[in-house]
Design an enzyme around this catalytic site. Sequence first.
Site, PDB file in Angstrom:
ATOM      1  N   ASP A 139       0.851  -1.186   0.000  1.00 29.56           N
ATOM      2  CA  ASP A 139       0.000   0.000   0.000  1.00 29.56           C
ATOM      3  C   ASP A 139       0.901   1.255   0.000  1.00 29.56           C
ATOM      4  O   ASP A 139       1.832   1.358   0.802  1.00 29.56           O
ATOM      5  CB  ASP A 139      -0.869  -0.039   1.261  1.00 29.56           C
ATOM      6  CG  ASP A 139      -1.694   1.205   1.416  1.00 29.56           C
ATOM      7  OD1 ASP A 139      -2.710   1.321   0.735  1.00 29.56           O
ATOM      8  OD2 ASP A 139      -1.287   2.106   2.196  1.00 29.56           O
ATOM      9  N   ASP A 158       0.729   8.090  -9.248  1.00 27.91           N
ATOM     10  CA  ASP A 158      -0.009   7.665 -10.445  1.00 27.91           C
ATOM     11  C   ASP A 158      -1.108   6.704  -9.990  1.00 27.91           C
ATOM     12  O   ASP A 158      -1.054   5.511 -10.241  1.00 27.91           O
ATOM     13  CB  ASP A 158       0.974   6.967 -11.402  1.00 27.91           C
ATOM     14  CG  ASP A 158       0.299   6.476 -12.658  1.00 27.91           C
ATOM     15  OD1 ASP A 158      -0.883   6.805 -12.871  1.00 27.91           O
ATOM     16  OD2 ASP A 158       0.955   5.749 -13.426  1.00 27.91           O
TER      17      ASP A 158
HETATM   18  N1  SPD Z   1     -10.156   8.437 -13.648  1.00 26.21           N
HETATM   19  C1  SPD Z   1      -8.960   7.702 -13.787  1.00 26.21           C
HETATM   20  C2  SPD Z   1      -7.812   8.251 -13.028  1.00 26.21           C
HETATM   21  C3  SPD Z   1      -6.694   7.304 -13.122  1.00 26.21           C
HETATM   22  C4  SPD Z   1      -5.380   7.913 -13.045  1.00 26.21           C
HETATM   23  N2  SPD Z   1      -4.347   6.916 -13.109  1.00 26.21           N
HETATM   24  C5  SPD Z   1      -4.269   6.216 -14.308  1.00 26.21           C
HETATM   25  C6  SPD Z   1      -3.166   5.224 -14.340  1.00 26.21           C
HETATM   26  C7  SPD Z   1      -2.352   5.338 -15.562  1.00 26.21           C
HETATM   27  N3  SPD Z   1      -1.034   4.903 -15.336  1.00 26.21           N
END
Ligand code: SPD
Length: 283
Positions: A139, A158
């Site tokens: 986590d 991310d």
């Molecule tokens: N609404 C979707 C938000 C997601 C952001 N992260 C996406 C992962 C891509 N690596």
Amino acid sequence: MNLRQIWLDEIHQDSRYGVKGEILINHKSKYQEIIIINTKNYGNVLMLDGCWMTSDKEEKYYHECLVHPALISKINPCNILIIGGGDGGTARECLKYNNILNIDLVEIDADVIEISKKYLSQIGQNSWEDKRLKINIVDGFEWVKNCKDDYYDIILVDCSDAKEHATGLFSLGFYQECKRILKSDGIFATQSESPESFKEIHLKILNLINNVFNISSTLYGCVPIYPSGLWSWTFASKDINKFLIEKYENIKSIEESCDIWNLNYQSGGFKMMPNKILKELSK
Ligand code: SPD
């Protein structure tokens, strides 16, 4: 084998954002439902718990904008933390830089990585084999809590949207921990949702980051498969502005390697805060 074509939608606030294609895998992991659908326009597309995450054909709108505004200004050897990023796109963009010593990729769901390696290999490419990339199935909030002070040059968040296991990654405590583990000249960056379709959480993120870090600024751009298409990434540093400097060492080779991001895109993107967001922030 001929698979059946279906429509698959992310349903968000009474709107549907959908693609047509063939389901390649629908898997329930310990944390979430993971779907890969193969489509004509976007190639393979990843959906987690009903929300679009990334796709073969438009992922660069997202990954290039999260990574390059942070990394382009870093000249010294870099120790990087990626929280989330299980599809490998963020790591791939980081590994374009010669000065990367180490990347800790901290992803809660090992199944996202395994499925991405198999179905989204265009995204992670050969990053998975790069010795500088260390995968940790933990986590993200726990990882930062247990990390020593002043440890990372760059932290890139991310993550998925602010629900279920990702909620903590949008909290005051999380941003405070990130500041603590960031070196004094380090740069923090996070995807900061949409000023249109996720306005409340977008405002919350910007306010929290602005309170925790001395310097912060938000880049606006687009991610075609996300609700409303309009998206944002917020960058922060502890003291002087480290991510909007005028002199970039690596700019030419990085620009050439990108499909979306370049210095003009960045200069414009950091000036694109919608006025309604500006007004709300100055209340
Ligand atoms: N609404 C979707 C938000 C997601 C952001 N992260 C996406 C992962 C891509 N690596």
